[in-house]
Scaffold this motif. Structure first.
Motif, PDB file in Angstrom:
ATOM      1  N   GLU A  63      38.074 -28.781 -43.223  1.00  0.00           N
ATOM      2  CA  GLU A  63      36.999 -28.204 -42.421  1.00  0.00           C
ATOM      3  C   GLU A  63      37.348 -26.799 -41.929  1.00  0.00           C
ATOM      4  N   VAL A 115      37.040 -24.418 -44.979  1.00  0.00           N
ATOM      5  CA  VAL A 115      35.640 -24.276 -45.403  1.00  0.00           C
ATOM      6  C   VAL A 115      34.844 -23.439 -44.395  1.00  0.00           C
ATOM      7  N   TYR A 137      33.033 -28.936 -50.593  1.00  0.00           N
ATOM      8  CA  TYR A 137      33.416 -29.666 -49.378  1.00  0.00           C
ATOM      9  C   TYR A 137      33.095 -31.156 -49.513  1.00  0.00           C
TER      10      TYR A 137
END
Length: 260
Positions: free
Chosen positions: A231, A234, A247
């Motif tokens: 996370e 990304v 993702y």
């Protein structure tokens, strides 16, 4: 392997690294970067090994591999002022030469020396050679996972900072818009990305994401999830459909691995 041998190797490591301490703050920052990385990798490899219920002697051997896996980094930085193997030389092989020159492994058995040297040699390969003997495969995977987990942690922390010591020596990539489509394809096909395909910092982020495909143990996947590495990376990439697909693909992959 005995605990006394591990303690002696730790003493040797400390004295060896101190030889590279420098009055130049930039040089010293590079040396300390790798010294601290080594200590954290030692901690991580023990946690992974403990999750596998390895015996005491194997825990000592795993920690020794972690202690010495980057020993070549110190001479590499002293000689070339970079941690980039492509601009200097393979730091794993440089480290093995330093260990052989010092004779510091002479107290180990021949089996232990061979296993340790090969695990160091293999720790920075893109992929492991096929059909390795079981114990060599185990210890090679242990150091690769521990190393990757710490680098992922350092990398994600650096994304929120304007300057991270050693980052420019490691990547040397421009922070420009966009990313390379070949890396997106690699990620969607469950493949490791290639360093040679990186053109900018976003590509470096994509390559780091692909490291998920080279993790080997449940503990490693749980650490990736617990720390939110995917996370965090990304969130620092362009908000495109490609990135969202990557993702989702990575999350599904990790979920499957943890379910096993």
């Amino acid at each position: 392997m005995q605990v006394e041998q591990l303690h002696a190797l730790k003493d040797w490591f400390n004295q060896y690294v101190k030889c590279f301490y420098h009055d130049d703050p930039d040089v010293q920052a590079g040396i300390r970067l790798k010294e601290e990385h080594t200590r954290r990798v030692c901690e991580k490899i023990l946690r992974i090994a403990d999750s596998l219920n390895l015996g005491t002697g194997d825990l000592y051997l795993a920690e020794t591999i972690a202690l010495l896996h980057d020993i070549g980094r110190f001479k590499q930085f002293a000689l070339y002022q970079t941690f980039n193997d492509r601009r200097s030389e393979n730091h794993a092989l440089l480290g093995i030469r330093e260990l052989e020159r010092s004779g510091t492994l002479n107290t180990l058995t021949e089996e232990e020396r061979n296993l340790l040297v090969k695990a160091i040699e293999y720790h920075n390969l893109r992929t492991l050679p096929p059909d390795l003997p079981e114990r060599l495969s185990l210890f090679s995977k242990l150091i690769r996972d521990a190393d990757k987990l710490d680098i992922l942690d350092m990398f994600t922390r650096s994304l929120s900072r304007t300057h991270e010591p050693g980052q420019e020596q490691i990547s040397g990539l421009p922070d420009t818009p966009g990313y390379s489509e070949v890396l997106i394809r690699n990620l969607m096909e469950g493949e490791l990305c290639h360093y040679d395909d990186m053109k900018n910092l976003n590509d470096r982020k994509l390559l780091m994401l692909s490291w998920v495909y080279d993790l080997n143990f449940p503990y490693s996947f749980s650490e990736v999830t617990r720390n939110g590495y995917i996370e965090k990376i990304v969130s620092c990439l362009p908000e495109t459909g490609d990135i969202q697909k990557v993702y989702g693909h990575l999350r599904d992959y990790i979920t499957r691995k943890l379910a096993r």
